[in-house]
Design an enzyme around this catalytic site. Sequence first.
Site, mmCIF file in Angstrom:
data_model
loop_
_atom_site.group_PDB
_atom_site.id
_atom_site.type_symbol
_atom_site.label_atom_id
_atom_site.label_comp_id
_atom_site.label_asym_id
_atom_site.label_seq_id
_atom_site.Cartn_x
_atom_site.Cartn_y
_atom_site.Cartn_z
ATOM 1 N N HIS A 1 -6.998 -6.501 -1.464
ATOM 2 C CA HIS A 1 -5.858 -5.639 -1.179
ATOM 3 C C HIS A 1 -4.945 -6.155 -0.072
ATOM 4 O O HIS A 1 -3.740 -5.922 -0.092
ATOM 5 C CB HIS A 1 -6.397 -4.252 -0.812
ATOM 6 N N ASP B 1 0.852 -1.179 0.000
ATOM 7 C CA ASP B 1 0.000 0.000 0.000
ATOM 8 C C ASP B 1 0.898 1.243 0.000
ATOM 9 O O ASP B 1 1.781 1.336 -0.840
ATOM 10 C CB ASP B 1 -0.957 -0.069 1.203
#
Length: 338
Positions: A308, A114
């Site tokens: 994610h 991220d």
Amino acid sequence: MALDALVPNDPRVEHKFISFGDIKYYYVLAKPQGKPAATVLLLHGWPDLSYGWRYQVPYLQSLGLQVIVPDMLGYGQTSAPTALEEYTLKNMAAHMAGIIKAHSDEPIILGGHDWGGFFVWRVYAYYPELIRGIFSICVPYMPPSPIKMSLEEIVKKLPNFTYQLQFASPVGEAIMNKSPERIRGLMNGFFGGRTPDGKGPTAINIGIVEENLENIGQSPIVSAADIDHYVKEHSRHGFNGPFNWYRTRDLNGDDDVALAKDTEFKIKIPAALVMAEKDKALPPRLADGQEKYFEAGLKKDVIMGADHWLMVERPDEINKFIGDFVKSVLGDDLKAAL
């Protein structure tokens, strides 16, 4: 067989602090038996903690590697200054360089997820001599641009980043700082928890969806004890620090313009990138054509059916991806340590 994972305040690793002026970083230091073959530095993203790498640390340690995992600036036990200047990638890269130099005389392997996955590319740009291999989870390489662009301009080009407008504004912070239960809902939601009618905590075209947060149930993949840890750590400072990472577009843009004048866009060391098929904010298509930036090759993969949070959702696959990459970079050095 269940993978080994760290627990909060795990006694198997060292819990350390390092200061840079008024800024103090907390980090986990995991040492292998015997002399380390190399050092790996792992950087988390929003709104994670060093704890997000809990499945990777024991695995990398078992390969004979020393592993360092900080709470990033604004998070957990690390300082959370209010000044935006502290959160520039250039400034924080200097902090990472200081942590590396405190524990390794040799270049390290650097990895991130991220925001941490975006940040690793800039750490390399500023300190290439400190890194021998680099990998990112979910975030492709985006070269420093010689043209400064506002967040609004970027969102026009990449609508999947629309949520960042809320994150950069006071709105997201105001929502999250209202109660610890908001944090609990956000973290459960990111790890698969849903409201009774199937809604999550965020939408890429909005940001945080406030009305959903306190109705989100327990994550199916992360324990209540782990969520308690996230709530405790995020409650130390609130969300001003984590959201400040989204408020430095202008400052980072200035630094990128300067960097673009002095730096080639190529990554000259071995690199790896893994994307998640179902990641709406960072879809795999963003990695198309990445190979042109990598002089020493790019190991690239997509984990199908995954979202994610790959390190927790698919820890076995992520460990294999990282392990294979590390072995390819270290070669005989790793074999000698084992």
